[in-house]
Enzyme design. Structure first.
Site, mmCIF file in Angstrom:
data_model
loop_
_atom_site.group_PDB
_atom_site.id
_atom_site.type_symbol
_atom_site.label_atom_id
_atom_site.label_comp_id
_atom_site.label_asym_id
_atom_site.label_seq_id
_atom_site.Cartn_x
_atom_site.Cartn_y
_atom_site.Cartn_z
ATOM 1 N N ARG A 191 -1.444 -14.299 3.501
ATOM 2 C CA ARG A 191 -2.181 -13.743 4.661
ATOM 3 C C ARG A 191 -1.423 -14.026 5.969
ATOM 4 O O ARG A 191 -1.414 -13.213 6.879
ATOM 5 C CB ARG A 191 -3.595 -14.328 4.729
ATOM 6 C CG ARG A 191 -4.479 -14.015 3.521
ATOM 7 C CD ARG A 191 -5.195 -12.708 3.572
ATOM 8 N NE ARG A 191 -6.130 -12.581 4.659
ATOM 9 C CZ ARG A 191 -6.894 -11.491 4.802
ATOM 10 N NH1 ARG A 191 -6.813 -10.477 3.924
ATOM 11 N NH2 ARG A 191 -7.727 -11.397 5.803
ATOM 12 N N PHE A 220 -15.297 3.979 7.731
ATOM 13 C CA PHE A 220 -13.928 4.321 7.329
ATOM 14 C C PHE A 220 -13.712 4.268 5.821
ATOM 15 O O PHE A 220 -12.586 4.471 5.342
ATOM 16 C CB PHE A 220 -12.918 3.410 8.046
ATOM 17 C CG PHE A 220 -13.088 1.926 7.791
ATOM 18 C CD1 PHE A 220 -12.614 1.325 6.639
ATOM 19 C CD2 PHE A 220 -13.735 1.123 8.737
ATOM 20 C CE1 PHE A 220 -12.759 -0.044 6.414
ATOM 21 C CE2 PHE A 220 -13.891 -0.256 8.528
ATOM 22 C CZ PHE A 220 -13.399 -0.821 7.354
ATOM 23 N N ARG A 260 2.781 -6.874 9.121
ATOM 24 C CA ARG A 260 2.056 -5.850 9.875
ATOM 25 C C ARG A 260 2.535 -5.795 11.333
ATOM 26 O O ARG A 260 2.647 -4.717 11.921
ATOM 27 C CB ARG A 260 0.553 -6.122 9.797
ATOM 28 C CG ARG A 260 -0.027 -5.849 8.408
ATOM 29 C CD ARG A 260 -1.366 -6.516 8.224
ATOM 30 N NE ARG A 260 -2.080 -6.083 7.032
ATOM 31 C CZ ARG A 260 -3.226 -6.626 6.623
ATOM 32 N NH1 ARG A 260 -3.777 -7.625 7.304
ATOM 33 N NH2 ARG A 260 -3.820 -6.192 5.530
ATOM 34 N N TYR A 262 -12.379 -2.089 -2.879
ATOM 35 C CA TYR A 262 -12.880 -2.170 -1.504
ATOM 36 C C TYR A 262 -14.409 -2.116 -1.432
ATOM 37 O O TYR A 262 -14.961 -1.717 -0.394
ATOM 38 C CB TYR A 262 -12.261 -1.041 -0.662
ATOM 39 C CG TYR A 262 -10.839 -1.340 -0.216
ATOM 40 C CD1 TYR A 262 -10.527 -2.533 0.452
ATOM 41 C CD2 TYR A 262 -9.815 -0.438 -0.438
ATOM 42 C CE1 TYR A 262 -9.227 -2.814 0.866
ATOM 43 C CE2 TYR A 262 -8.509 -0.711 -0.016
ATOM 44 C CZ TYR A 262 -8.228 -1.896 0.636
ATOM 45 O OH TYR A 262 -6.944 -2.177 1.054
ATOM 46 N N LYS A 273 0.837 -1.199 0.000
ATOM 47 C CA LYS A 273 0.000 0.000 0.000
ATOM 48 C C LYS A 273 0.882 1.265 0.000
ATOM 49 O O LYS A 273 2.089 1.187 0.264
ATOM 50 C CB LYS A 273 -0.914 -0.034 1.226
ATOM 51 C CG LYS A 273 -1.914 -1.207 1.208
ATOM 52 C CD LYS A 273 -2.779 -1.207 2.471
ATOM 53 C CE LYS A 273 -3.792 -2.346 2.450
ATOM 54 N NZ LYS A 273 -4.651 -2.338 3.668
ATOM 55 N N THR A 313 -5.247 -7.939 10.530
ATOM 56 C CA THR A 313 -5.574 -6.621 9.962
ATOM 57 C C THR A 313 -5.107 -5.495 10.884
ATOM 58 O O THR A 313 -4.556 -4.498 10.419
ATOM 59 C CB THR A 313 -7.105 -6.524 9.754
ATOM 60 O OG1 THR A 313 -7.515 -7.616 8.918
ATOM 61 C CG2 THR A 313 -7.480 -5.207 9.096
#
Ligand code: IDP
Length: 135
Positions: free
Chosen positions: A86, A58, A103, A50, A10, A92
């Site tokens: 994943r 959001f 992450r 999305y 991202k 997340t």
């Protein structure tokens, strides 16, 4: 059986210089790159990508974020590629993501969580079609 998944580094990940880190981790895992392109998403593509979150509070902020700078779109393949990536990405919410995951190691905020990975074969097919229609 080989499977394909859509991965995004991202805009926060690109801006922070984490492209090499992410690609290195997925290649080290044994996933093989099939396509890669740096691009800034038009809002329409972001909204389609999305779409499942369109009603969430959001959503507007998420679209601003994902269109706010260049991202790296990747297609990778390998056995159980969707689940494998994943697992590399982690939860997340980066604060809940295990250390050792992308992450978990590099992010603190749920929106700015460095990477995206398709979450099912149906999502992967839809997302690969959206980002790389020629594949
Ligand atoms: P995933 O990316 O782990 O599959 P999803 O629940 O599909 O997670 O959410 C898509 C993306 O939307 C997340 O990666 C994150 O960037 C953002 N997001 C999810 N939940 C929130 C939230 O509560 N606030 C802000 N952004 C969120």
């Amino acid at each position: 059986m080989t499977e394909r998944t859509l991965i995004l580094v991202k805009p926060d990940g690109v801006a922070r210089g984490l492209v090499g880190e992410v690609v290195s981790r997925l290649e080290a895992k044994g996933l093989r790159l099939v396509a890669a392109e740096l691009r800034t998403l038009p809002r329409e593509t972001a909204e389609q990508h999305y779409a499942e979150h369109a009603e969430k509070p959001f959503f507007g902020s998420l679209v601003d974020f994902i269109t706010g700078g260049p991202l790296l779109a990747l297609v990778a393949e390998g056995p159980r590629a969707i689940e494998a990536f994943r697992a590399l990405a982690g939860a997340t919410d980066p604060v809940k993501a295990a250390p050792g995951t992308i992450r978990g190691d590099f992010a603190l905020e749920v929106q700015n969580n460095i990477v995206h990975g398709s979450d099912s074969p149906e999502s992967a097919q839809r997302e690969i079609g959206l980002f790389f229609p020629a594949l």
